[in-house]
Design an enzyme around this catalytic site. Structure first.
Site, PDB file in Angstrom:
ATOM      1  CG  ASP A 242       0.801  -0.239   0.310  1.00  0.00           C
ATOM      2  OD1 ASP A 242       1.789  -0.271   1.076  1.00  0.00           O
ATOM      3  OD2 ASP A 242      -0.371  -0.178   0.702  1.00  0.00           O
ATOM      4  CD  GLU A 296       3.567  -3.468   1.948  1.00  0.00           C
ATOM      5  OE1 GLU A 296       3.961  -3.075   3.062  1.00  0.00           O
ATOM      6  OE2 GLU A 296       2.482  -3.111   1.450  1.00  0.00           O
TER       7      GLU A 296
END
Length: 576
Positions: A242, A296
């Site tokens: 993330d 990401e």
């Protein structure tokens, strides 16, 4: 139109007669490597599970790992290669689990570590790999490290794991710099001494409950490598990283104008990142099979983006350019070309994503006049939406993405044709983007509403019959016709379109990893070949168009109109 018509708009797909699901491999190494020794991740269909909203086994209104385990046969029959989980660790849920308090356990609302281990094993037995989410930029303010840092005080080893700084101004009353949080407001929060007097400030690029970690600190690096080992040892096939481009900060913490950002950026895409991901890749490569790293990474510079995908760094990254792209032929083609061109120099496969847990569901986006996605354009002023049109385009988009070179991600409920829920009561909203914006941003809860599985009344099988607790976010009353049970075995449904397309994709040697060849086509029509005998045509225009010469129709997203391809419709063809 009624909900059933919206969910099933279009003619029946023509399904290939191949069985869904992979056969389990003989051992973990070969299973994680893939069929015939080919890297599975280069062509994978990966299903994203937001556990809280997937399936509730114990009736408390919150999805859990037991609920996921019960639905594993559904995922096998859908035909996916892997399941990617949003954070399932202990968390105060200030940001839906992205405020992690302990990476080596499972949040009690979801189950136990033993449940996770059993899920990984049972999924593997069905040929489904498990990917987990890690959040290296920050942790929870309830994490042991942060509590220790607050107790230890300024200048301590414990505080060096974070970004604690004295404030500016005569009495330190001003933040250390002018950085803004991605969720809105200042990126700094001031601490208090035990006696209640104000103390230092700490940095949080997201919510105050998510203090940023200092990646110049060796404790931080060692801890995250150990977390990777912890989960790889339990059989996970990979990790999604993330906010992967945000870890390092300019130690001088300079002010900057967001309209005139310096290069290098003070906290995004700094060169130091690559050393970390090279070490993670070496760690992953030390395990049998292919344990993958998925980034990401939101970057406008495609060359900078591709650097993360060099052979000794990440395996793949999310394609946000495609996710945000409007439903326009020239823009779609340009995006596909630029994506493939960016990945080619580093030999990485592209990925294709239509929706995820952060963005407006694409059935809704595609039903609007402005079909692109941008966080900056989200407001409480909800524009009109034509769900019949959006569903028709979403069906076509499914065949487009599943036929492009590389891997594809499917966000839970996408295969059911779920629209965004845009009328949630304010008192039910939980996303910090809503609160940090003062209510001007509706937040991301609308794409996280619990999945309907069956039945005529809420909670539509999300929770067991007779459960006293309501789902943590309310489902629309009309969602019964979107449920998996309602769409089961209906050849015109969105669910059966996805099942048929995923079966054909697995059976078709030309699909998955590889290249494509654009074909001559009318304006506002996308037509390309994969291999020698497979062609995909997507009609983005407002008129029906002729099909190219072909031997047979494999799958169509909607009914043909007198042998012509209708507007907002896609088709897969077998050619001679």
């Amino acid at each position: 139109m009624s909900a059933p018509q919206r969910a099933r708009s279009g003619g029946p797909p023509v399904a290939a007669a191949t069985a869904p699901g992979n056969a389990p491999a003989a051992d973990a190494g070969s299973f994680l490597l893939g069929d015939n020794g080919r890297p599975w991740w280069r062509s994978a269909a990966i299903y994203q599970v937001y556990v809280r909203s997937f399936a509730d086994d114990n009736g408390d209104g919150v999805g859990d790992l037991a609920g996921v385990r019960a639905k594993l046969p559904y995922l096998r029959d859908l035909g996916v290669d892997a399941v990617c989980f949003n954070p399932w660790y202990p968390s105060p849920m200030a940001d839906g689990g992205y405020d992690v308090a302990d990476y080596r356990d499972i949040d009690p609302m979801f189950g136990t570590l033993a449940d996770a281990e059993q899920l990984i094993e049972e999924a593997g037995a069905l040929g489904i790999r498990v990917i987990i989410d890690v959040v290296p930029n920050h942790c929870s303010d309830r994490h042991r490290w942060f509590r220790e840092a607050l107790a230890a005080g300024p200048g301590s080893r414990e505080r060096d794991r974070f970004w604690f700084r004295p404030g500016r101004g005569a009495n330190g009353e001003l933040p250390p710099n002018d950085w803004s949080s991605i969720f809105g407001g200042a990126a700094w929060t001031r601490t208090q001494h035990p006696d209640g007097t104000p103390g230092e400030w700490y940095l949080h690029l997201f919510a105050p409950e998510q203090p940023d970690l200092n990646w110049d600190n060796e404790d931080v690096r060692r801890e995250h490598e150990d977390v990777l080992r912890f989960w790889f040892d339990r059989g996970v096939a990979g990790v999604r990283i993330d906010s992967a481009a945000l870890l390092f900060k300019d130690g001088a913490l300079p002010d900057f104008d967001p309209e005139d950002v310096p290069s290098p950026h003070p906290f995004t895409d700094r060169d130091e990142l690559h050393e970390v991901y090279r070490s993670w890749r070496a760690l992953a490569d030390g395990y049998p099979g292919a344990r993958i790293l998925i980034g990401e990474i939101w970057l406008p510079d495609v060359e900078r983006f591709a650097r993360y995908l060099r052979r000794d760094e990440m395996h793949t990254a999310f394609n946000f350019e495609f996710l945000a792209c409007p439903w326009e032929a020239d823009r779609l083609r340009a995006c596909i070309d630029s994506t493939l061109a960016a990945h080619a120099p580093v030999g990485a496969p592209a990925t294709w994503v239509l929706s995820n847990h952060d963005v407006t569901r694409h059935v809704t986006r595609y039903g609007r006049q402005d079909t692109k996605f941008a966080f900056a354009s989200k407001t409480r002023d909800i524009p009109p939406v034509d769900l019949e049109l959006g569903t028709r385009r979403a069906r076509a988009a499914a065949l487009l993405t599943l036929s492009l070179p590389g891997a594809v991600y499917i966000y839970q409920g996408e295969e059911l044709g779920l629209p965004e829920v845009e009328d949630l009561p304010d008192e039910m909203l939980q996303d910090p983007m809503f609160f940090r914006s003062g209510g001007t941003d509706p937040g991301r809860d609308g794409c996280r509403v619990p999945i309907p599985w069956g039945g005529d009344e809420r909670p539509f099988g999300f929770s067991p019959d007779g459960a006293s607790a309501q789902p943590w976010l309310p489902q629309p009353a009309a969602w019964n016709d979107y449920s998996a049970a309602a769409q089961e075995s209906d050849p015109s449904s969105m669910l059966e379109l996805y099942r048929a397309a995923l079966r054909q994709r697995r059976a078709e040697p030309a699909l998955g990893d590889g290249s494509l060849r654009w074909l001559d086509s009318p304006q506002e029509v996308l037509a390309f070949a994969r291999g020698e005998r497979f062609v995909c045509v997507v009609n983005v225009s407002q008129r029906a168009v002729d099909l190219p010469a072909h031997e047979s129709v494999l799958i169509a997203s909607g009914a043909l109109a007198g042998g012509l391809l209708a507007p907002d419709t896609a088709i897969w063809l077998r050619v001679g």
